[in-house]
Design a protein around this motif. Structure first.
Motif, short mmCIF file in Angstrom:
data_model
loop_
_atom_site.label_atom_id
_atom_site.label_comp_id
_atom_site.label_asym_id
_atom_site.label_seq_id
_atom_site.Cartn_x
_atom_site.Cartn_y
_atom_site.Cartn_z
N THR A 158 0.38 -1.61 -0.02
CA THR A 158 0.39 0.54 -0.55
C THR A 158 0.44 1.32 -0.17
O THR A 158 1.89 0.85 0.55
N ALA A 159 0.17 2.27 -1.27
CA ALA A 159 1.18 3.20 -0.49
C ALA A 159 0.43 4.80 0.45
O ALA A 159 1.57 5.36 0.80
N ALA A 160 -0.20 3.70 1.25
CA ALA A 160 -0.83 4.30 2.45
C ALA A 160 0.25 4.63 3.55
O ALA A 160 1.44 4.13 3.61
N TYR A 161 0.32 5.62 4.90
CA TYR A 161 1.69 5.61 5.71
C TYR A 161 1.90 4.07 6.30
O TYR A 161 3.17 3.96 6.84
#
Lengths: 206, 495
Positions: free
Chosen positions: A30-33
């Motif tokens: 994921t590109a989420a934090y």
């Protein structure tokens, strides 16, 4: 090869492998934090672990309570634990890439990624611990490693931009394998089997 | 404090320095990137400058005595207690004269005056303690502090004052441990008190200066400014028009009239044509697309990576999104790739409402692989509606690049260029449930008579051999952000 090039080369390698982990996680998890914070915290916790690992010298690797550098150097630096750590860090990276490509977008594997990144990070911590005695000051070691890290960070980014995911597969291995002869040579310098060129003020095998 | 053993002193200083370094990496790099209107190239340059600051500190480490180090700590504290306000004011002032000077100053600041003091401390103490096992303890302490700083940065970003305050408290701790004098304690406590009391007005004033002088946004009135884990999110109201704007890392994301009209096209037109049972909106922004899609749809899923944008839109763009009138929707805060890769749902309509590919992360959302993933989540007659990030034509590279990816993945497509300056979008699918005439009719119903529509064959001719963004070809966002960087900071053009 001088110790400065050695530190620079390892900084470069750590920069490349760190960016490769970031991009791998960003694309296939994921590109989420979550990815960023996992990679950051796992790497740092690995470095901390590596700082306190056995130092790989010829005393069976026990923790030392020495407060000065000199006696550390008197003990031989064994090449095989360094190479073993290096290969473990590299294998951990490729293990993570295999997992990511086999099970993309699978958050349940986050603990596995944490452990694998930590193993790679541990090599960085071990690197600082083991090499400090061979530099006149800690500042020189950190300076050279950080300069290499910046170059590695730029190279990792540039490689990813130019080659895409291929760079995540090729660059760490190519760079990692190149470093193995450097480790072997470094251990020989450090144990005084070979005279180090250039740096006459060296604490190598003094 | 004076009873503390020196070794514990050193460990505590390094722990606090680690917190400061990580907080700087999160919130100051973001602040600086936003001042320079962050794109991939800007973020890259600022980050490199920040890490170069480490080398500056290491290189200078041997040059300082304890007295010198204390003085340096005091100077750094006096400089950093004015952050981030002074940086915004000063760069805005310089930007007014020359964008190039403003950029040069900020890079100089990041390189020499941001991280260098903290990086100086670690080798200074290690060498002071004579090496040996002190490296593991001191470096371990700094890294433990960095971990604490990272957790703090991630959890406190939604509260505007929290990150800067944690940073200021940690820096004050470093100064006091280095220079444990009563008078210093009083000065630091006073400084922190003034910082807290003046925060709101300085935050507001410096943001206004940045937007008015740096970005030429007249009569800016800040409504919300937070550092999310992804970007600096600013909601502003224009004193001239009374409209609310969203800025992400200093780049306008929502607010212009043409963009509002375009959002209507991008989302309402396909939703009106196909009346989907299930629709997905990727990228919430103002939540205007949700408002456009929801009345024509059974249920709308909205996926947005940045919760701060959604929160701001709920609070300040209620007149645009009218969330109070919509009940058939659900929100997921997550990366769109992850969402599409992990969901089993199938959609009749997917609207991709994300900014132009000016970073690798955004480039990945305009890539062949992303559209392939989106296609796999469409029903057989499902439609993807995606902004081409510009006006489609033979010379416009960004729309051609985005279109090339969509055309490579989907069997059928229409590229639609309504008579709205600088806007076009693609409607694509395996087997589109509408034709050119339907799009023309829907455009007229939306009040636009001069919409140009290209079918797939015509669009492919226009796109030519333009290479799409893919996992093996990610250079476009960097090239595009580089040219934007040159225009904004070197030649001073307004792109």
């Amino acid at each position: 090869m001088t110790r400065t090039i050695y530190a620079l080369a390892f900084g470069l390698y750590f920069g490349v492998i760190q960016t490769a982990y970031f991009f791998g996680l960003e694309i296939l998890l994921t590109a989420a934090y979550t990815s960023f914070i996992t990679a950051t915290l796992a790497w740092i916790s690995g470095v901390i672990a590596g700082l306190f690992l056995p130092d790989g010298r010829g005393d069976g690797g026990r923790m030392t309570n020495l407060t000065v550098a000199k006696p550390l150097i008197a003990r031989p630096l064994m090449a095989w634990p360094l190479v073993a750590w290096h290969i473990a860090g590299l294998l951990a990276y490729y293990g993570a890439m295999v997992l990511l490509s086999s099970f993309p977008y699978d958050f349940s594997l986050l603990p596995a990624y944490w452990i694998l990144i930590m193993i790679s990070g541990a090599q960085a911590g071990h690197f600082f611990r083991i090499n400090q005695p061979y530099f006149p000051t800690a500042a020189q070691l950190f300076l050279m490693e950080n300069n290499g890290f910046i170059i590695g960070w730029i190279s990792g980014f540039g490689g990813f931009v130019a080659l895409g995911v291929k760079s995540l597969l090729i660059t760490p291995a190519a760079l990692g394998l190149t470093l193995i002869p450097m480790i072997l040579l470094h251990a020989r310098y450090a144990t005084g089997q070979v005279a180090e060129p250039e740096e006459t003020d060296s604490t190598y095998a003094s | 404090m004076s009873a503390m053993k020196p070794v514990n002193h050193h460990t505590a200083i390094l722990f606090l320095a680690g917190i400061c370094l990580m907080l700087l990496q999160f919130f100051m790099i973001r602040e600086i990137s936003a001042i320079l209107r962050g794109t991939e190239v800007v973020i890259l340059l600022v980050t490199i400058s920040y890490f170069t600051g480490y080398s500056v500190g290491y290189a200078l480490s041997g040059s300082f005595s304890l007295a010198g180090l204390r003085l340096l700590a005091l100077v750094f504290w006096m400089l950093h207690i004015t952050l981030p306000f002074s940086l915004r004011y000063f760069s805005a002032m310089l930007h007014e004269r020359s964008p190039g000077w403003s950029f040069a100053f900020i890079i100089f600041f990041a390189m020499f005056l941001l991280s260098s003091f903290y990086s100086l401390l670690l080798p200074w103490f290690i060498d002071r303690e004579g090496g040996g096992t002190s490296l593991a303890r001191l470096y371990g302490a700094e890294l433990a502090g960095a971990m604490a700083g990272a957790v703090g940065a991630m959890t406190l970003g939604a509260y505007p004052m929290a990150q800067p305050l944690l940073y200021q408290v940690s820096l004050a701790g470093v100064l006091l441990l280095l220079w444990p004098k009563k008078r210093m304690g009083v000065a630091v406590a006073l400084g922190l008190a003034v910082y807290c009391l003046a925060f709101q007005s300085l935050e507001r004033g410096s943001l206004v200066a940045h937007y008015v002088k740096g970005i030429h946004f007249q009569q800016a009135e800040p409504l919300l400014s937070v550092n999310s884990p992804y970007q600096k999110v600013d909601f502003l109201r224009s004193g001239l028009t009374g409209k609310t704007y969203i800025f992400l890392d200093g780049n306008m994301n929502f607010g212009s009239t043409s963009l509002e009209h375009f959002n209507t096209f991008l989302s309402r037109l396909p939703a009106g044509l196909i009346r989907p049972e299930n629709a997905l909106v990727i990228g919430a922004g103002s939540l205007q697309s949700l408002r456009n899609v929801a009345p024509h749809t059974g249920h709308v899923d909205v996926v947005e990576i940045d919760g701060a944008v959604v929160e701001g839109s709920r609070r300040f763009l209620a007149d645009i999104n009218r969330l109070d009138t919509i009940s058939n929707w659900s929100l997921t805060i997550q990366d769109a790739k992850y969402y599409l890769g992990s969901t089993d749902k199938r959609y009749d309509l997917i609207v991709v409402d994300v900014p132009a590919p000016l970073s690798i992360q955004l480039g990945l959302l305009h890539s062949v692989e992303f559209y392939t993933l989106a296609k796999s989540r469409l029903t057989p007659k499902g439609v993807l509606s995606v902004s081409l990030s510009g006006s489609f034509g033979k010379t416009a590279t960004t729309p051609k690049t985005v279109a090339a990816a969509a055309l490579a993945v989907f069997e059928e497509a229409f590229l639609v260029a309504p008579d709205i300056p600088g806007r076009s979008f693609a409607l694509a699918g395996r087997s589109l449930p509408f034709g050119r005439e339907d799009i023309e009719r829907a455009s007229v119903e939306l009040g636009h008579k001069n919409t140009i529509i290209y079918d797939k064959a015509e669009a492919e001719l226009m796109v030519g051999d333009t290479e799409p963004i893919s996992l093996d070809h990610l250079s476009y966002p960097v090239k595009r952000s580089f040219s934007l960087f040159i225009k904004r900071h070197i030649t001073g053009e307004t792109p």
